[in-house]
Design an enzyme around this catalytic site. Structure first.
Site, PDB file in Angstrom:
ATOM      1  N   HIS A   1      -5.968   4.079  -6.479  1.00 26.71           N
ATOM      2  CA  HIS A   1      -7.092   4.829  -5.908  1.00 26.71           C
ATOM      3  C   HIS A   1      -6.802   6.325  -6.003  1.00 26.71           C
ATOM      4  CE1 HIS A   1      -9.510   1.588  -3.676  1.00 26.71           C
ATOM      5  NE2 HIS A   1      -8.727   1.005  -4.578  1.00 26.71           N
ATOM      6  N   GLU A   2      -7.888   7.113  -6.046  1.00 31.08           N
ATOM      7  CA  GLU A   2      -7.785   8.540  -6.370  1.00 31.08           C
ATOM      8  C   GLU A   2      -6.933   8.736  -7.629  1.00 31.08           C
ATOM      9  OE1 GLU A   2      -8.701   7.494  -2.525  1.00 31.08           O
ATOM     10  OE2 GLU A   2      -6.583   7.653  -3.018  1.00 31.08           O
TER      11      GLU A   2
ATOM     12  N   HIS B   1       0.857  -1.195   0.000  1.00 33.46           N
ATOM     13  CA  HIS B   1       0.000   0.000   0.000  1.00 33.46           C
ATOM     14  C   HIS B   1       0.885   1.234   0.000  1.00 33.46           C
ATOM     15  CE1 HIS B   1      -3.032   2.871   1.979  1.00 33.46           C
ATOM     16  NE2 HIS B   1      -3.372   2.695   0.717  1.00 33.46           N
ATOM     17  N   HIS B   2       0.723   2.055  -1.018  1.00 39.57           N
ATOM     18  CA  HIS B   2       1.467   3.301  -1.145  1.00 39.57           C
ATOM     19  C   HIS B   2       0.500   4.475  -1.116  1.00 39.57           C
ATOM     20  CE1 HIS B   2       5.150   1.331  -3.346  1.00 39.57           C
ATOM     21  NE2 HIS B   2       5.068   0.996  -2.073  1.00 39.57           N
ATOM     22  N   GLU B   3       0.050   4.851   0.059  1.00 36.03           N
ATOM     23  CA  GLU B   3      -0.673   6.111   0.189  1.00 36.03           C
ATOM     24  C   GLU B   3       0.352   7.235   0.155  1.00 36.03           C
ATOM     25  OE1 GLU B   3      -2.846   8.941  -0.048  1.00 36.03           O
ATOM     26  OE2 GLU B   3      -4.046   7.127   0.222  1.00 36.03           O
TER      27      GLU B   3
ATOM     28  N   GLU C   1      -9.790   2.948  -8.809  1.00 36.64           N
ATOM     29  CA  GLU C   1     -10.993   3.397  -8.113  1.00 36.64           C
ATOM     30  C   GLU C   1     -11.623   4.471  -8.999  1.00 36.64           C
ATOM     31  OE1 GLU C   1     -12.049   4.867  -3.592  1.00 36.64           O
ATOM     32  OE2 GLU C   1     -10.491   5.869  -4.720  1.00 36.64           O
TER      33      GLU C   1
ATOM     34  N   GLU D   1     -16.858   1.874   0.156  1.00 35.39           N
ATOM     35  CA  GLU D   1     -16.342   2.345   1.435  1.00 35.39           C
ATOM     36  C   GLU D   1     -17.207   3.469   1.993  1.00 35.39           C
ATOM     37  OE1 GLU D   1     -14.147   4.949  -1.549  1.00 35.39           O
ATOM     38  OE2 GLU D   1     -14.952   2.926  -1.424  1.00 35.39           O
TER      39      GLU D   1
END
Length: 512
Positions: A452-453, A380-382, A471, A477
């Protein structure tokens, strides 16, 4: 000019006509004559086009062209210097997806234009039997060694006030909105994909294909039923839309056509307008189902940040791996595993580190444990939308994923608004270029991307099949934040999902 067109007409490649309002017209049809397109120049040299399907107007007379920097206009004053026609009927194989073999069958018209300032601009049209696309090509030329796009003039003039399903652009929450049905005359600025039900019983999907090094297209209502391309600016303080160097080809502007809504779902125009795969060995690209350590944070049972409720700890993640192995899930997504979540991380408030796990997350042990169970961990790379911080770590971050057997990564760009922390637009040229760097870095390290985003899908999964899902819509969610009406579930397949695979987060049924 007229001699060149005349030769093409006599050869039967295109049909030509002249009327009082248009100096010259050239026409081309799709392979089975379902679609027909007319390109024309007005008396002042302004280029335009019309498109029909089964003799029903899909796009009425619509302008083409550009406004460039230094007050340089590519709006009018053109002459046709040459036309070229080609055809293709080919079948290619997807390495994964809903259909293995896809037929790519079209007729193409390339119109080479020269204006009064001796600037060359080519417009390429491809007609399929169930859709069409057009793009601009700036050939190499001294006057466009470096240039700026201030406005793209492409129009999509509807034949009537059709009903359409859309979400607002420049509204501050990316693509995460409910789709609203309204006549096109009531639009302001809307994102594509845009789905339209016409007055004469056709269904249209307006979008773009092969978006590279160029801003995302928004559709703007210009009054009545006339829709126009509006390019996302570089930033709120910089009106330039794109910085380019010739030679350059823009993305394709696309319209897919169906006589039923379902025909839009099985329409592969967008994929066909993308180039073949640049990844020779695609055997490692295998999309699958995954579960994740994230929902408990959404409902406040755990936290992304460090502390007594930190969810991404070794023992908790082991439970998810065991569940995945027992229930035929391919991967386990682990959010909150790395430094950067402590503090106000949204909008670049903290600096995420993509090779430094928290002390209670034993990544070496968990990677081996997952592999023994026949499961892999999804990284996961936020980024908190801090693309510069991510760019600085890209190579090391993806080497880290590869070293630990993480075959996929979920990227994230959460921010509060429609601009990145550096002030540039989330959907502008800069972010499109950044997003492509991520895809290509993933390909080098045999990593599948679940974004995502994101920037919207424009069929890149044909060229870069490691770009497996995005996404870019209001997913499930939101069930933890009030939910969505049930008709949203039925609308999504005919709107957002027409652009490509969608991480909708199925499986969330209850917020408790």
């Amino acid at each position: 000019m007229k001699k060149l067109i005349l030769v093409a007409c006599m050869a039967g490649l295109i049909s030509c006509a002249v009327d009082k309002s248009k100096e010259l017209q050239t026409q081309i049809s799709s392979p089975e004559d379902k679609m027909s397109m007319t390109f024309y120049l007005l008396a002042d040299g302004s280029p335009g086009y019309t498109v029909s399907f089964d003799n029903k107007v899909v796009v009425d007379s619509s302008r083409l062209g550009f406004e460039l920097g230094d007050q340089l206009s590519l709006r009018d004053g053109f002459e046709i210097s040459n036309t070229l026609t080609t055809s293709l009927d080919d079948t290619w194989e997807q390495p994964w997806g809903e259909q293995r073999l896809i037929r790519n069958n079209y007729n193409e018209l390339k119109v080479e234009l020269t204006n009064k300032n001796q600037i060359n601009l080519n417009i390429i049209f491809r007609l399929f039997d169930n859709g069409f696309g057009f793009r601009y090509e700036f050939p190499q030329q001294e006057k466009l060694a470096e240039f700026e796009i201030m406005d793209e003039l492409s129009e999509f003039n509807m034949s009537d006030d059709h009903e359409a399903w859309s979400i607002p652009a420049y509204a501050g929450n990316r693509y995460e909105y409910l789709y609203k049905k309204a006549p096109v005359s009531e639009f302001g600025m809307v994102h594509t994909p845009l789905t339209i039900e016409t007055k004469h019983g056709l269904y249209l999907h307006m979008h773009e294909a092969a978006l590279y090094d160029y801003p995302s297209m928004v559709v703007k209502n210009m009054g009545g039923t006339n829709l126009k391309c509006d390019l996302v600016p570089y930033s709120k303080t910089n009106p330039v839309k794109a910085y380019l160097k010739a030679p350059f080809s823009t993305p394709w502007r696309t319209v897919q056509v169906g006589e039923t809504p379902g025909e839009l779902i099985t329409n592969y125009t967008i994929l066909n307008l993308n180039e073949p795969s640049k990844i020779e060995d695609t055997s490692w690209i295998k999309p699958g189902k995954y579960i994740g350590v994230w929902w408990e944070m959404f409902i406040n049972l755990g936290t992304w940040h460090q502390g007594p409720k930190h969810a991404a700890n070794t023992e908790n993640v082991k439970k998810y791996i065991d569940f995945a192995a027992a229930n035929d899930f391919s991967g386990v997504l682990v959010e909150g595993w790395n430094y950067g979540w402590d503090g106000n991380w949204m909008g670049g408030g903290t600096k995420f580190e993509f090779t430094k796990p928290y002390p209670d997350y034993d990544i070496e042990y968990l990677s081996k444990y997952a592999a023994e169970k026949g499961v892999y961990i999804i990284g996961h790379h936020e980024t908190g939308a801090d693309t510069e911080n991510y760019d600085e770590q890209l190579e090391d971050a993806y080497q880290y994923l590869e070293d630990h057997g993480m075959k996929a990564v979920k990227t994230g760009y959460v921010e509060n608004g429609d601009t990145l922390p550096n002030g540039l637009y989330h959907h502008g040229q800069y972010f499109v270029q950044h997003f492509q760097r991520v895809i290509e870095t993933g390909a080098r390290h045999k990593t599948m991307i679940v974004a995502h985003e994101p920037i919207k899908d424009t069929g890149k999964r044909r060229t870069w099949p490691n770009m497996v899902s995005r996404e870019g819509a209001k997913g499930q969610e939101y069930n933890a934040m009030g939910g969505s009406p049930t008709d949203h579930v039925a609308t999504i397949p005919f709107t957002r999902s027409l652009s490509g695979p969608f991480d909708y987060t199925p499986g969330v049924f209850d917020i408790r």
